[in-house]
Scaffold this motif. Sequence first.
Motif, PDB file in Angstrom:
ATOM      1  N   THR A 718       0.857  -1.189   0.000  1.00 44.69           N
ATOM      2  CA  THR A 718       0.000   0.000   0.000  1.00 44.69           C
ATOM      3  C   THR A 718       0.889   1.234   0.000  1.00 44.69           C
ATOM      4  O   THR A 718       2.047   1.199   0.465  1.00 44.69           O
ATOM      5  CB  THR A 718      -0.914   0.020   1.228  1.00 44.69           C
ATOM      6  N   PRO A 719       0.396   2.359  -0.519  1.00 42.96           N
ATOM      7  CA  PRO A 719       1.185   3.594  -0.459  1.00 42.96           C
ATOM      8  C   PRO A 719       1.603   3.942   0.974  1.00 42.96           C
ATOM      9  O   PRO A 719       2.720   4.427   1.195  1.00 42.96           O
ATOM     10  CB  PRO A 719       0.217   4.644  -1.032  1.00 42.96           C
ATOM     11  N   SER A 723       5.351   4.611   2.132  1.00 43.47           N
ATOM     12  CA  SER A 723       5.706   5.948   2.654  1.00 43.47           C
ATOM     13  C   SER A 723       6.242   5.870   4.070  1.00 43.47           C
ATOM     14  O   SER A 723       7.142   6.641   4.463  1.00 43.47           O
ATOM     15  CB  SER A 723       4.475   6.865   2.621  1.00 43.47           C
ATOM     16  N   LYS A 758      -0.636   0.057  -8.375  1.00 43.33           N
ATOM     17  CA  LYS A 758      -0.468   0.805  -9.628  1.00 43.33           C
ATOM     18  C   LYS A 758       0.697   1.767  -9.467  1.00 43.33           C
ATOM     19  O   LYS A 758       0.775   2.504  -8.486  1.00 43.33           O
ATOM     20  CB  LYS A 758      -1.748   1.568  -9.956  1.00 43.33           C
ATOM     21  N   CYS A 759       1.627   1.735 -10.432  1.00 43.60           N
ATOM     22  CA  CYS A 759       2.786   2.622 -10.341  1.00 43.60           C
ATOM     23  C   CYS A 759       3.465   2.707 -11.704  1.00 43.60           C
ATOM     24  O   CYS A 759       3.132   1.968 -12.639  1.00 43.60           O
ATOM     25  CB  CYS A 759       3.789   2.125  -9.287  1.00 43.60           C
ATOM     26  N   ASP A 775       4.623   1.066 -17.156  1.00 45.11           N
ATOM     27  CA  ASP A 775       3.388   1.360 -16.413  1.00 45.11           C
ATOM     28  C   ASP A 775       2.892   0.042 -15.834  1.00 45.11           C
ATOM     29  O   ASP A 775       2.411  -0.835 -16.572  1.00 45.11           O
ATOM     30  CB  ASP A 775       2.342   1.989 -17.334  1.00 45.11           C
ATOM     31  N   THR A 777       0.512  -2.316 -13.471  1.00 45.80           N
ATOM     32  CA  THR A 777      -0.731  -2.536 -12.739  1.00 45.80           C
ATOM     33  C   THR A 777      -0.738  -3.981 -12.288  1.00 45.80           C
ATOM     34  O   THR A 777      -0.636  -4.896 -13.124  1.00 45.80           O
ATOM     35  CB  THR A 777      -1.968  -2.247 -13.615  1.00 45.80           C
ATOM     36  N   GLU A 808       7.121   5.522  -9.018  1.00 51.66           N
ATOM     37  CA  GLU A 808       6.191   6.599  -8.662  1.00 51.66           C
ATOM     38  C   GLU A 808       4.789   5.999  -8.487  1.00 51.66           C
ATOM     39  O   GLU A 808       4.308   5.259  -9.358  1.00 51.66           O
ATOM     40  CB  GLU A 808       6.167   7.666  -9.745  1.00 51.66           C
ATOM     41  N   TYR A 809       4.162   6.343  -7.381  1.00 51.53           N
ATOM     42  CA  TYR A 809       2.826   5.839  -7.080  1.00 51.53           C
ATOM     43  C   TYR A 809       2.025   6.974  -6.440  1.00 51.53           C
ATOM     44  O   TYR A 809       2.580   8.043  -6.131  1.00 51.53           O
ATOM     45  CB  TYR A 809       2.897   4.639  -6.134  1.00 51.53           C
ATOM     46  N   GLU A 810       0.758   6.750  -6.271  1.00 54.08           N
ATOM     47  CA  GLU A 810      -0.094   7.793  -5.724  1.00 54.08           C
ATOM     48  C   GLU A 810       0.354   8.165  -4.306  1.00 54.08           C
ATOM     49  O   GLU A 810       0.348   7.339  -3.407  1.00 54.08           O
ATOM     50  CB  GLU A 810      -1.554   7.319  -5.685  1.00 54.08           C
ATOM     51  N   GLY A 811       0.813   9.365  -4.177  1.00 58.28           N
ATOM     52  CA  GLY A 811       1.211   9.862  -2.870  1.00 58.28           C
ATOM     53  C   GLY A 811       2.696   9.749  -2.574  1.00 58.28           C
ATOM     54  O   GLY A 811       3.132  10.088  -1.476  1.00 58.28           O
ATOM     55  N   LYS A 813       7.013   8.341  -4.023  1.00 57.01           N
ATOM     56  CA  LYS A 813       7.892   7.622  -4.930  1.00 57.01           C
ATOM     57  C   LYS A 813       9.057   7.052  -4.152  1.00 57.01           C
ATOM     58  O   LYS A 813       9.350   7.503  -3.031  1.00 57.01           O
ATOM     59  CB  LYS A 813       8.394   8.523  -6.053  1.00 57.01           C
TER      60      LYS A 813
END
Length: 822
Positions: A718-719, A723, A758-759, A775, A777, A808-811, A813
């Motif tokens: 998970t992001p 993080s 996804k990244c 890309d 998924t 790079e991912y949502e929120g 990298k």
Amino acid sequence: MKKFAILTLIFFSISLSQVKIHDAELYKGMSPAVPNDIFPGSAVMIAGDLWDSFLPIGQGVYYSETANNPAQLWDLVRVGNFDRQWSTPTAQWPGGYPISYFWAQDIIAVEYSPNINPQKIRSSSENYAFMIYTNKLDALFGRGPYFIGPVWLKPDFTVDADGSYRYALYYESGFPTNLGVWVTVRILQFTQNWNNFNDFIIVGLTFKNVGILDVNADGTPERTNNRINALVVGWFSEVMHSAEVGVTGRRTANRFGSGRNSGYIADADETGAPWATLVSYAGVNPANYTAYPDPNSVPQGKRDMGLNAYPLGWYTDVWFGRTVLAVKNDSVGLPGALDKKTIFDSHPVGVGPERGWYLSAGTGRGGLDNRNDARLIHTILMGTWYKDGGKSNSTTLLDLNPNPNYFQSGTVGDPLSFVPKPAGQRGKPDGDKKSTNVFENVWEDGWTKGYSAQHNFDGDAFIGCGPFSLEVGEAITVVFAEYAGFRLPGLLRSLQAARWAYENYFQVPAGPASPDIKVEITDDNKVLIRWKKSSDENDPNFGGYKIYRASAFPKFKSTDVGFRVLQRYTEQMEEGDIKDTYKDPINPKFDAFGALKDMQAGYWGPYKVRKIIPKNQLSQYANSSGGYDYAFKDDALDVLLGFSYWYYVSAYKNLPSPLTINGRSTNVLESGRVNVNGASGLWEGTYPWATQNSFYPTSAEGQKKIGATVVVKSRTSTPAELSSGVKKVGVRPNPYKKAALHDIGTQHKLLFYNLPQKCTITILDVSGQIIDKIDFTAPNPNDGTYTWDMFSKDGIEVANGLYIYVVEYEGGKQVGYFAILR
């Protein structure tokens, strides 16, 4: 013992859609077993350890033929390599080993009758004609081709519709032919791995003369009461050694170099009857002979027989065989039915010390197997009956006088005129190559009668039977067997098993029903094997389950493990690597150890016994999660992230008394290797390893059914986990040096793991130039890995050096480094 036919009648009591009875035969049109199969109606038989595929002419033609064009048709059944790409198995042993040993094989039937073919279609003489099918024959016969299956059978020979038992696999096809004969092809294969019962395929062909002769197959019959006068049937094999099938599901490489050899073994078995088998095998590379074929001229260290796929450097020593088990005067092929005599008043094969006398075998060298000439094909398939019907391997040396050992008179080239000697005065006909006792490149002891020959795409090996007559309304069944094994002794064990199965009405001993399994990756990067109860678990003799595992790492020496274990490893009732007791010896004459390279496991094996769970311990493994009944976690130290594995689960039973067949005994029977990584055991459109084939399934269920390779992968991160630093995207191996331990074959991969759902993965060199951009998924939450083939976005293989990756991912990298040192 309850007797069963070759399964023609068993379907009558079974509710299948659109079944009709026509002239006491089963007639059924059926959708292909695999919707995306490029050869619908073919039989791809992968239930045992011998994988092969069969295409009856009524279901299609192979790449050199033209459908519905009599001038471009000659095969009755094509065996393997339908499209010149080996997109279905072509004599692969063991099952799942990606090497095909033949270019292809064919079953051909030819008739001799005066002036039967006045247009000389594919024949140098009007007296000969190939048996073929075109769609213009359907109206004459009142029906067209049909096929059934392949379908699973239970031990009582009823259909196993849901594959809950998987005892045997059955296929049937029927079609009309230009010679007025309705042909029914039946193919049967067993899963029982004890005593080589899964190392053969039975192929029965029934010929029923309807009498509607239409040689040019134009829909207008020449006669409606035609008698078949002299029909011959033969099996041809183009020895290759060998073609490799890769991740595209097509031929990716030719693995030439070994001696391409075939022959016929006429030495006696333990009963005193000749083995009577055609064989193909990998001899010493002819380049290693100083004076070919003198075996004493091979220098020390150059005796490299058994390297079937020569450049790989693996000692495999696979042998293949084909023979005619019987020719019966019935429409089924029952062992107890009357034998169909040849037109020369002989047994179709030969009995006891005469077994094989009346078959014809040899090679097509010298232009003998010219498919453009029905006359030549007919000649060699009954070659033993002539004075020289092919034993000299030359069309110019053919002598078509009747063989003097058997006949007292006859007109040259006219088998209908041959007059046998009185009974009791007839000797062995010897007009074919199997009677020459001339050998080339033989390195196995005990083979002194028959012949062997070298091939170089200059003629097929063949075995034939006949000639036979057929009155209108009469039917005969020719029963072939194809089999394989490790070295000559292993091959002969497989032949013994095939003969025993046929002679005993196919009452092959059955283990318990094969369980359905599912293989999953755990959160801690280990493997969980789930399975359902065998339907035989309530049998008082039920013993428990055995879990087998093969792994791509570590590699091993092919002379230590490899194919040596394949025919006996399931006899081991101890956990761990297969012990020497269950290994067949390598050829003691092999001495080319310097040519060997380390071998790697695959879908085929070699398997070790990872876990044995007796019935009284099953409660410890009860686990109903996911609809399964049991689960076992393989948390061994050698289960590693990024590595590839193959598992299967067998159910076994303990016999109340030893079972002895062909001189070999057992106290245990188990189910076969049909559920590897959850596989259905049926052909699913392509090979289990063909991940780049368009038919390769993308769904988890589809990959389970095909038995996809299990790769230990990390779950998606998970992001928040990335993080916070709980998880970190990683690369392995790092550095990449020449190859990774997780690589399979010639594939070279760098593994990214702990990726989010996804990244975007950007790979740069140290100057900041973008080398590749991916890309990503995740296909499912259990797969947070990506394998990079180390080719740039421009399709260029990347050079040695230090590289930067940015994920790079949502929120957020993550940035990291890896090195490539080839």
